[in-house]
Design a protein around this motif. Sequence first.
Motif, PDB file in Angstrom:
ATOM      1  N   ARG A 162       8.502 123.183 106.451  1.00  0.00           N
ATOM      2  CA  ARG A 162       9.663 124.014 106.772  1.00  0.00           C
ATOM      3  C   ARG A 162       9.375 124.995 107.893  1.00  0.00           C
ATOM      4  NH1 ARG A 162      13.651 124.631 102.055  1.00  0.00           N
ATOM      5  NH2 ARG A 162      13.235 122.778 100.827  1.00  0.00           N
ATOM      6  N   GLY A 216      16.455 117.332 107.543  1.00  0.00           N
ATOM      7  CA  GLY A 216      17.136 118.004 106.445  1.00  0.00           C
ATOM      8  C   GLY A 216      16.346 119.159 105.864  1.00  0.00           C
ATOM      9  N   ASN A 217      15.013 119.055 105.875  1.00  0.00           N
ATOM     10  CA  ASN A 217      14.161 120.110 105.315  1.00  0.00           C
ATOM     11  C   ASN A 217      13.833 121.215 106.310  1.00  0.00           C
ATOM     12  OD1 ASN A 217      13.997 118.869 102.803  1.00  0.00           O
ATOM     13  ND2 ASN A 217      12.185 117.665 103.365  1.00  0.00           N
ATOM     14  N   ARG A 270      13.835 124.391 108.673  1.00  0.00           N
ATOM     15  CA  ARG A 270      14.441 125.714 108.578  1.00  0.00           C
ATOM     16  C   ARG A 270      14.276 126.514 109.865  1.00  0.00           C
ATOM     17  NH1 ARG A 270      16.242 123.277 105.237  1.00  0.00           N
ATOM     18  NH2 ARG A 270      16.481 123.679 102.992  1.00  0.00           N
ATOM     19  N   SER A 277      21.842 115.010 109.288  1.00  0.00           N
ATOM     20  CA  SER A 277      20.916 115.601 108.315  1.00  0.00           C
ATOM     21  C   SER A 277      20.613 117.058 108.630  1.00  0.00           C
ATOM     22  CB  SER A 277      19.609 114.799 108.270  1.00  0.00           C
ATOM     23  OG  SER A 277      19.861 113.440 107.961  1.00  0.00           O
ATOM     24  N   LEU A 278      20.817 117.473 109.863  1.00  0.00           N
ATOM     25  CA  LEU A 278      20.573 118.864 110.244  1.00  0.00           C
ATOM     26  C   LEU A 278      21.653 119.762 109.652  1.00  0.00           C
ATOM     27  CD1 LEU A 278      19.608 118.611 114.030  1.00  0.00           C
ATOM     28  CD2 LEU A 278      18.126 119.450 112.200  1.00  0.00           C
ATOM     29  N   SER A 279      21.236 120.849 109.057  1.00  0.00           N
ATOM     30  CA  SER A 279      22.205 121.814 108.558  1.00  0.00           C
ATOM     31  C   SER A 279      22.896 122.500 109.735  1.00  0.00           C
ATOM     32  CB  SER A 279      21.520 122.854 107.670  1.00  0.00           C
ATOM     33  OG  SER A 279      20.608 123.628 108.446  1.00  0.00           O
ATOM     34  N   ASN A 280      24.063 123.049 109.502  1.00  0.00           N
ATOM     35  CA  ASN A 280      24.791 123.731 110.570  1.00  0.00           C
ATOM     36  C   ASN A 280      24.015 124.907 111.152  1.00  0.00           C
ATOM     37  OD1 ASN A 280      27.066 122.081 110.737  1.00  0.00           O
ATOM     38  ND2 ASN A 280      28.085 123.130 109.043  1.00  0.00           N
ATOM     39  N   PRO A 281      23.353 125.746 110.335  1.00  0.00           N
ATOM     40  CA  PRO A 281      22.577 126.851 110.936  1.00  0.00           C
ATOM     41  C   PRO A 281      21.487 126.373 111.887  1.00  0.00           C
ATOM     42  CG  PRO A 281      22.921 127.251 108.594  1.00  0.00           C
ATOM     43  CD  PRO A 281      23.391 125.849 108.863  1.00  0.00           C
ATOM     44  N   ARG A 290      28.377 121.098 117.449  1.00  0.00           N
ATOM     45  CA  ARG A 290      27.578 121.973 116.571  1.00  0.00           C
ATOM     46  C   ARG A 290      26.424 122.629 117.311  1.00  0.00           C
ATOM     47  NH1 ARG A 290      25.221 120.047 111.333  1.00  0.00           N
ATOM     48  NH2 ARG A 290      24.394 118.259 112.493  1.00  0.00           N
TER      49      ARG A 290
END
Length: 530
Positions: A175, A222-223, A225, A246-250, A279
């Motif tokens: 992460r 996805g993991n 940060r 798989s990428l988060s919005n942040p 995005r």
Amino acid sequence: MLLFLSQEPEARPGPPPPPPVAAAAAGPGPAPGMSVCGEAVGAGSLPSELVVHIFSFLAGPDRLRASAACSHWRECLFYPALWPRLRLSLRVSPAERPRLEFLMRKCGWFVRELRVQFAADNYPSAAPGAPGAAVTAAGGEGPAAPPPLCPRWLDLLRTYLELVLCVLSSVRNNRNLQKLSLFGDISILQQHGSISNTYLGKVDPDGKKIKQIQQLFEEILGNSRQLKWLSCGFMLQIVTPTSLASLSNPIANTMEHLSLLDNHIPGNTTLITAVELERFVNLRSLALDFCDFTAEMARVLADSNHVPLHRLSLLVHSVSIMHKSLDSMPEDENWKALTRNSTNLRVYIMAFDVKSDDMLRILKPSIPLERIHFDSYITCVSGAVVDLISRQYDKFLTHFILMNDVIDMSGFPDLSDNLNEDPLVLLAWRCTRLSLLAVHGYTVWAHNLIAIARLRGSDLKVLEVTEESIDFDQGELADQDVDPVHNLIEQVSLGLGRPWHAVMDIELLSVFTEPTRHFYREMQSFSEGI
């Protein structure tokens, strides 16, 4: 430093030794090299924190050598603070796997910047006498069947998949990862044809390894940060159209660099759409297949909600043009809108075997083109394309590379045919910021080469022209009093203000022998140089 810690220290100036009387008065004590409180005195007894601090001053290879001194140092070697960045260049060989597994097991879970290049310098050629990928069938009605790959090549491809699995599985739960760069260098597209599903099926019959690689890649995204830099080039379908989901919005909102280059994507599949790109509002550098970079994408990047884009690298490949279309590419008004929002934008284009007619469509006047690299194995660049570049991009162009490896028994093409002036000379005259010029496989007349050196002078930091590309006119050869080769070297050296000579061995220059790797490496530095 290593020798100093493991051997007796050298004599250094210092306070004089105490007189014998004072020494005697001090009473018996431990002699040098003896133990204190039952513990040995020496480099091996240094606290772990101090060993780690000392290791921090050593380069990576020296740290690995130092770790062989003792088990205590070996334990200190893989302290996370020592390995914030890990850059690996791997030969695709079974012998690499144990070392790679050890290193990734130790560092994969905490490394912040990971760059891996899978080198292709040990790939064998296709079977002797096998036809090339671009050879047409009898009668010229269509492409011939792909050439058979030798068994060793298939073994290397199998090993490549295993090494990729090793790398990805080790960082799947990291992460802290901020930069991830993967370069496959498997794309021997020009010499042996693209690696089709037929070839992959021989080493991965059910596609299980490819699917596992794709799933691991999505799991890493996805993991993540802290991921700011994602670069993936020529990695054999590691990226799919669903990977970026798989990428988060942040994370997508804070991503600064995105590079997705893969010539093995089947059909007209694209790795990212304009909707997905919305995005990535904080992108400062982007690298894509040109056919994926649409007018709609240019509008997204030109939007005021998006931070200014500084670097854009585009790969134009004949394979992509064949399967996709240029109809959706940005028009000149799209480029104008993009440069209004991104005033410092600079573009780098790599063109593989692209027809001159297609290049004339692609090269819009408002592109802030700083670097362009032509690499040809089937078709050649025309003088009209070079002339257009020199007229449209005279205020931006700094790098111009022209490489041709077409087998033509009649000789190298001459860009100055039927033209009053040589296009390369005009390029040097008009593009006042030109700092790199490299040519192979096109006729460069000696007097034109001298003119280029005189026009740009010492500002032309790199001038690479292969010996076989240089030709002399009859007047120069007829002069008995002057050695034309010696005169060329002398005049070009005077023009540049430094010693110069032609490239005698093309194998020494990666820009000619490894164009894909050269482009990826240059794209990385181009994107980092914001």
